[in-house]
Design a protein around this motif. Structure first.
Motif, PDB file in Angstrom:
ATOM      1  N   ALA A   1       3.194  -0.464  -0.987  1.00 14.70           N
ATOM      2  CA  ALA A   1       2.363  -1.197  -1.946  1.00 14.70           C
ATOM      3  C   ALA A   1       1.104  -0.409  -2.267  1.00 14.70           C
ATOM      4  N   LEU A   2       0.683  -0.502  -3.507  1.00 13.16           N
ATOM      5  CA  LEU A   2      -0.544   0.159  -3.930  1.00 13.16           C
ATOM      6  C   LEU A   2      -1.771  -0.615  -3.451  1.00 13.16           C
ATOM      7  N   LYS A   3      -2.813   0.104  -3.179  1.00 14.07           N
ATOM      8  CA  LYS A   3      -4.074  -0.514  -2.767  1.00 14.07           C
ATOM      9  C   LYS A   3      -4.558  -1.505  -3.830  1.00 14.07           C
ATOM     10  N   ASP A   4      -4.322  -1.188  -5.090  1.00 11.07           N
ATOM     11  CA  ASP A   4      -4.761  -2.055  -6.187  1.00 11.07           C
ATOM     12  C   ASP A   4      -3.976  -3.363  -6.278  1.00 11.07           C
TER      13      ASP A   4
ATOM     14  N   VAL B   1       5.262  -5.427  -4.046  1.00 11.58           N
ATOM     15  CA  VAL B   1       5.673  -4.534  -2.970  1.00 11.58           C
ATOM     16  C   VAL B   1       6.954  -3.836  -3.426  1.00 11.58           C
ATOM     17  N   GLU B   2       7.078  -2.565  -3.100  1.00 16.10           N
ATOM     18  CA  GLU B   2       8.263  -1.772  -3.459  1.00 16.10           C
ATOM     19  C   GLU B   2       8.940  -1.265  -2.201  1.00 16.10           C
ATOM     20  N   ASN B   3      10.128  -0.717  -2.366  1.00 15.51           N
ATOM     21  CA  ASN B   3      10.879  -0.063  -1.289  1.00 15.51           C
ATOM     22  C   ASN B   3      11.160  -0.986  -0.113  1.00 15.51           C
TER      23      ASN B   3
ATOM     24  N   TYR C   1      12.121  -6.214   4.532  1.00 17.19           N
ATOM     25  CA  TYR C   1      12.384  -5.117   5.459  1.00 17.19           C
ATOM     26  C   TYR C   1      12.174  -3.788   4.753  1.00 17.19           C
ATOM     27  N   CYS C   2      11.730  -2.788   5.482  1.00 14.19           N
ATOM     28  CA  CYS C   2      11.604  -1.438   4.936  1.00 14.19           C
ATOM     29  C   CYS C   2      12.993  -0.950   4.551  1.00 14.19           C
ATOM     30  N   VAL C   3      13.131  -0.418   3.340  1.00 16.47           N
ATOM     31  CA  VAL C   3      14.429   0.024   2.842  1.00 16.47           C
ATOM     32  C   VAL C   3      14.928   1.275   3.578  1.00 16.47           C
TER      33      VAL C   3
END
Length: 148
Positions: A24-27, A47-49, A71-73
């Motif tokens: 996830a980006l800080k922004d 959130v990605e990935n 879960y982490c991909v």
């Protein structure tokens, strides 16, 4: 097993502490002062990935919610959950947002969360305003803890 494609996040990002996959980006952070189970957590817009577990209803301090664990991909570590549905009208704003436990990620500087930072929760922000968590706690929301 299929080919794994990761979303490349441009900018400062939080990452999985086990495999350093960007998440996830800080922004995209909404709150640094959220609670999950017995731990501090971050609340994110996006959130990605990640992969999703099955949807399930959970009773939390702020009421019943339908959530899906995330879960982490890459490494499969459980990171937190995504709010799918809030049964309490006052908490509908959380729908679609993500909770990631601080102990599961590295911050944008690439370092793990330090428990010492928890002492800052509820203190005045540098600009003199109360933190988001304190405001939400006073309003009766913002802190979700699994009762399970």
């Amino acid at each position: 097993m299929g080919r794994l494609f990761l979303v490349d996040l441009e900018g400062r990002s939080y990452s999985c502490k086990h495999c350093r996959t960007p998440l996830a980006l800080k922004d995209d952070i909404i709150s640094k002062y959220f609670c999950s189970r017995n731990r501090r957590a971050y609340l994110f817009y996006n959130v990605e990935n990640v992969t999703f577990g099955p949807r399930e209803d959970r009773m939390m301090i702020t009421g019943k919610h339908t959530v899906a664990d995330i879960y982490c991909v890459v490494c499969g570590s459980i990171l937190g959950w995504k709010y799918i549905h809030a049964y309490v009208k006052a908490h509908k704003y959380k729908e679609g947002w993500f909770v990631i436990e601080r102990c599961k990620v590295l911050n944008p500087a690439g370092t793990p969360y330090e428990a010492i930072q928890e002492a800052q929760v509820g203190h005045q922000a540098p600009n003199g305003q109360e933190t988001w968590m304190a405001q939400e706690a006073q309003a009766g929301g913002g802190i979700d803890v699994d009762n399970a």
